[in-house]
Design an enzyme around this catalytic site. Sequence first.
Site, PDB file in Angstrom:
ATOM      1  N   HIS A 179       0.945   4.023   2.173  1.00  0.00           N
ATOM      2  CA  HIS A 179       1.281   4.862   3.316  1.00  0.00           C
ATOM      3  C   HIS A 179       2.776   5.185   3.225  1.00  0.00           C
ATOM      4  CE1 HIS A 179      -2.421   3.559   5.855  1.00  0.00           C
ATOM      5  NE2 HIS A 179      -2.649   4.680   5.189  1.00  0.00           N
ATOM      6  N   HIS A 220       6.873  -4.816  11.511  1.00  0.00           N
ATOM      7  CA  HIS A 220       6.088  -3.579  11.602  1.00  0.00           C
ATOM      8  C   HIS A 220       5.726  -3.314  13.076  1.00  0.00           C
ATOM      9  CE1 HIS A 220       2.921  -0.600  10.562  1.00  0.00           C
ATOM     10  NE2 HIS A 220       3.598  -0.465   9.431  1.00  0.00           N
ATOM     11  N   HIS A 258       0.864  -1.184   0.000  1.00  0.00           N
ATOM     12  CA  HIS A 258       0.000   0.000   0.000  1.00  0.00           C
ATOM     13  C   HIS A 258       0.895   1.227   0.000  1.00  0.00           C
ATOM     14  CE1 HIS A 258       0.992  -0.466   4.208  1.00  0.00           C
ATOM     15  NE2 HIS A 258       0.338   0.605   4.580  1.00  0.00           N
ATOM     16  N   ASP A 308       5.274   5.304   5.109  1.00  0.00           N
ATOM     17  CA  ASP A 308       6.327   4.471   5.723  1.00  0.00           C
ATOM     18  C   ASP A 308       6.654   3.228   4.885  1.00  0.00           C
ATOM     19  OD1 ASP A 308       3.698   3.642   6.614  1.00  0.00           O
ATOM     20  OD2 ASP A 308       4.628   2.377   8.139  1.00  0.00           O
ATOM     21  N   HIS A 309       5.907   3.021   3.792  1.00  0.00           N
ATOM     22  CA  HIS A 309       6.178   1.881   2.902  1.00  0.00           C
ATOM     23  C   HIS A 309       6.652   2.349   1.517  1.00  0.00           C
ATOM     24  CE1 HIS A 309       4.064  -1.174   5.497  1.00  0.00           C
ATOM     25  NE2 HIS A 309       3.735  -0.021   6.056  1.00  0.00           N
ATOM     26  N   HIS A 316      -7.020  -2.411   5.811  1.00  0.00           N
ATOM     27  CA  HIS A 316      -6.132  -1.462   6.495  1.00  0.00           C
ATOM     28  C   HIS A 316      -6.516   0.001   6.247  1.00  0.00           C
ATOM     29  CE1 HIS A 316      -2.517   0.207   8.185  1.00  0.00           C
ATOM     30  NE2 HIS A 316      -2.039   0.602   7.028  1.00  0.00           N
ATOM     31  N   ASP A 340       0.372  -4.151   5.950  1.00  0.00           N
ATOM     32  CA  ASP A 340      -0.370  -3.632   7.109  1.00  0.00           C
ATOM     33  C   ASP A 340      -1.814  -4.101   7.008  1.00  0.00           C
ATOM     34  OD1 ASP A 340       1.992  -2.298   7.487  1.00  0.00           O
ATOM     35  OD2 ASP A 340       1.122  -0.286   7.575  1.00  0.00           O
TER      36      ASP A 340
HETATM   37 ZN   LIG Z   1       2.978   0.821   7.893  1.00  0.00          ZN
HETATM   38 ZN   LIG Z   2      -0.144   1.452   6.560  1.00  0.00          ZN
END
Ligand SMILES: [Zn+2]
Ligand SMILES: [Zn+2]
Length: 314
Positions: free
Chosen positions: A62, A272, A60, A64-65, A143, A214
């Site tokens: 977000h 994570h 996905h 942080d990815h 998520h 996630d």
């Molecule tokens: Zn994450």
């Molecule tokens: Zn996420």
Amino acid sequence: MLKLTFLGTGAACPTLDRNVTSIALTREGETMLFDCGEGTQRQMMRYGVSFTFRDIFFTHFHSDHLLGVTGLLRTLGLLNIFGEEVRREPLTLYGPRGAQRILTQAMELGIERVKFPVEIVELKPGDRVRRDEYDITTFPTEHRADTIGYALTEHTRLGRFNPEKALELGIPEGPLWGRIHKGEPVELPDGRVVTPAELVGPPRAGRTVVISGDTRPVDSLREAARGADLLIHEATFSQVDVARAIETGHSTALEAAEIAAAAGVRRLVLTHISARYSREAPELLAEARGAFQETVIARDGMEIEVRYEGESGA
Ligand SMILES: [Zn+2]
Ligand SMILES: [Zn+2]
């Protein structure tokens, strides 16, 4: 060889102990990345992951990815890899809905342009990326964003060939062995016909690795992980914070372990991990092992080798 290298194992923001999410999967000399959090390229250098990869799979978008992809692509554009002066090999970025728009933006940041082709492929849950020796399939996760999980499943391998028996039957080592191994009956010079069943064991299952991304612990993930050799599941929180996990669309260590147990996987790696837990996260580990013993907590730089079931050292 099939090996996972955990490049970043923290949730949301990097800490001194954990970078944000990325996992490298190396299989028979080929490398692919799953997610690419900020700083992933430096983690690859630190932990010896090859830059000669051709695919990044995003669960996905977000940040942080995602945020590591811009810098990583710039570096790939400067490196002399694949034996050429600069990289010409194409790179393919896979991700769920939104991939085209978001990854195009990420690639356009800065004024430099990469000189190798980059293809962006949007995948839906249930899609299959076919390769010669394995498939990568996607499954729906939950998520509060467009998300998918990934399962890499190797194709079934040929049964074991019995060289001693072949010699006993008077078949010399050479092309005939290969033909029999691949399922072809062969006729020997003296007129005898040898069938594969005489020399080749039953087909052997390939290995399966499942990456949750996630997500809440959901049925689709449990089904995708059924019988997997390795499940990599997020465990952002402990069960004490289950309300927070529900609210933010994450899982607790216990929930991840219950999925692993219900799916009958061989091993579980939790990743994570929220910055609120220490490097070893003993409370998460204890909680998970209560439901599924074969659990470890990922840490940055950790390598996990996946062996064929019933084969040690293979
Ligand atoms: Zn994450
Ligand atoms: Zn996420």
